[in-house]
Scaffold this active site. Structure first.
Site, mmCIF file in Angstrom:
data_model
loop_
_atom_site.group_PDB
_atom_site.id
_atom_site.type_symbol
_atom_site.label_atom_id
_atom_site.label_comp_id
_atom_site.label_asym_id
_atom_site.label_seq_id
_atom_site.Cartn_x
_atom_site.Cartn_y
_atom_site.Cartn_z
ATOM 1 N N HIS A 153 0.864 -1.152 -0.059
ATOM 2 C CA HIS A 153 -0.011 0.132 0.063
ATOM 3 C C HIS A 153 0.736 1.169 0.064
ATOM 4 O O HIS A 153 0.535 2.127 -0.774
ATOM 5 C CB HIS A 153 -0.874 -0.113 1.247
ATOM 6 C CG HIS A 153 -1.529 -1.091 1.467
ATOM 7 N ND1 HIS A 153 -2.978 -1.483 0.956
ATOM 8 C CD2 HIS A 153 -1.476 -2.368 2.131
ATOM 9 C CE1 HIS A 153 -3.410 -2.555 1.201
ATOM 10 N NE2 HIS A 153 -2.600 -3.032 2.134
HETATM 11 C C1 BDR Z 1 -1.712 0.764 5.847
HETATM 12 O O1 BDR Z 1 -1.753 -0.078 7.142
HETATM 13 C C2 BDR Z 1 -0.771 -0.498 7.418
HETATM 14 O O2 BDR Z 1 -0.638 -1.579 8.170
HETATM 15 C C3 BDR Z 1 0.350 -0.307 6.210
HETATM 16 O O3 BDR Z 1 1.397 -0.130 6.489
HETATM 17 C C4 BDR Z 1 -0.452 0.648 5.484
HETATM 18 O O4 BDR Z 1 -0.056 1.893 5.864
HETATM 19 C C5 BDR Z 1 -2.592 -0.457 4.646
HETATM 20 O O5 BDR Z 1 -3.901 -0.368 5.200
#
Ligand code: BDR
Ligand code: CA
Length: 317
Positions: free
Chosen positions: A242
């Site tokens: 992400h």
């Molecule tokens: C987001 O949640 C975190 O666990 C990841 O690093 C990312 O920023 C994705 O939903």
């Protein structure tokens, strides 16, 4: 070459956060001036240590790391994401300690001073809960107003949530902060699950940067926990990084197709808490609208990431 864009990354490393920081360091379009840390995937002390070590891995322990918020603004949110990122946040990989310590200034002070001093607009990539950015708005509004672009990894317009049925992790971790940030009228891009979930880094891509040299090999080792988790939980052969996609948009504006939308965050304490309510009925003309990323070319976004990570070891992919 045109002038490099000054960049701050506000982060909670985190496997995909680590990849995002490495991507920024591999990208000549941006000049990473500051990393600020925030509670999120694991506890604040651990994410701060991880940020220092990831910079050191890439030979960039000169980049200052300033410590930010330990907890969400109003309602405590003790749940972390160690089951996804590993108990220490980097997928069970222990990186060598950095010779650098943390910056003596609190994160919001370091951020405000950088924004105020910079002659050119600064891009801020916020890839954790939005607590630090909300505090910046509250404490140093005049400095916050100087942000050139705020690229947020968080939320979802039409894909539901990933931590609850309604909410994406970063927004759910501090919905009140997210509402303050999305409602502030800053030039904000929301990079949510709509574009991150289709952008899957497969083991073929990981193998390419793993073969490039020691930094790529370590990045691949950090990712292994994510790969295993994706296979076990979703049955998929790749991972969704992400935060690296948000960094791609920060580095190369226009990578993602965005539309100006009105966004409200659900701050109630019910089942919808942390949901980003994105009004997709029309394009917004409001001053507080957010550029919501709605389209992505996953293959080229993944290729961009893989090629850049290879560069960290001086290799061409
Ligand atoms: C987001 O949640 C975190 O666990 C990841 O690093 C990312 O920023 C994705 O939903
Ligand atoms: Ca993150």
């Amino acid at each position: 070459m045109t002038e490099r864009i000054p960049l701050v990354i506000d982060t909670d490393p985190g496997i995909d956060d680590a990849l995002a920081v490495l991507l920024a360091l591999a990208s000549p379009e941006v000049d990473l001036r500051l990393v600020t840390t925030v509670h999120g995937n694991v506890e604040l002390e651990q994410v701060t240590e991880n940020a220092l070590r990831v910079l050191h891995l890439a030979g960039r322990s000169d980049v200052p790391v300033a410590v930010g918020a330990r907890a969400s603004l109003i309602h405590p949110q003790p749940e972390r994401a160690g089951h996804v990122h590993g108990a220490a946040g980097l997928g069970g990989v222990e990186l060598p300690p950095s010779p650098a310590g943390v910056d003596p200034r609190p994160a919001v002070t370091a951020l405000a001073e950088l924004l105020t001093a910079s002659p050119t607009p600064v891009t801020v990539a916020a890839i954790g809960p939005l607590t630090n950015i909300a505090l910046l708005l509250a404490v140093h509004p005049e400095a916050a107003a100087r942000i050139g672009r705020l690229v947020v990894m968080g939320g979802s317009a039409g894909r539901g949530g990933n931590v609850t049925a309604a909410a994406e992790f970063n927004i759910w971790s501090d919905p009140e902060a997210a509402q303050a940030v999305f409602g502030a009228g800053l030039p904000t891009v929301m990079v949510g699950l709509d574009v991150t979930l289709p952008t899957v880094l497969t083991t073929d891509g990981i193998d390419r940067f793993a073969a490039a040299g020691p930094v790529g090999r370590t990045a691949a080792a950090i990712l292994q926990q994510y790969v295993d988790h994706a296979k076990d939980v979703y049955g998929t052969p790749g991972v969704v990084v992400h935060d690296a996609l948000a960094l791609t948009e920060a580095i190369a504006p226009g990578t993602l197709g965005t539309v100006r939308r009105d966004v409200v965050v659900d701050t109630t304490l019910g089942a919808g808490r942390g949901q980003t309510l994105v009004d997709r009925r029309s394009v917004s003309a409001s001053a507080t609208a957010v550029e919501v990323a709605e389209t992505v070319d996953p293959a080229s976004a993944v290729e961009f990431l893989v090629q850049r990570l290879c560069l960290l070891d001086g290799a061409r992919a």
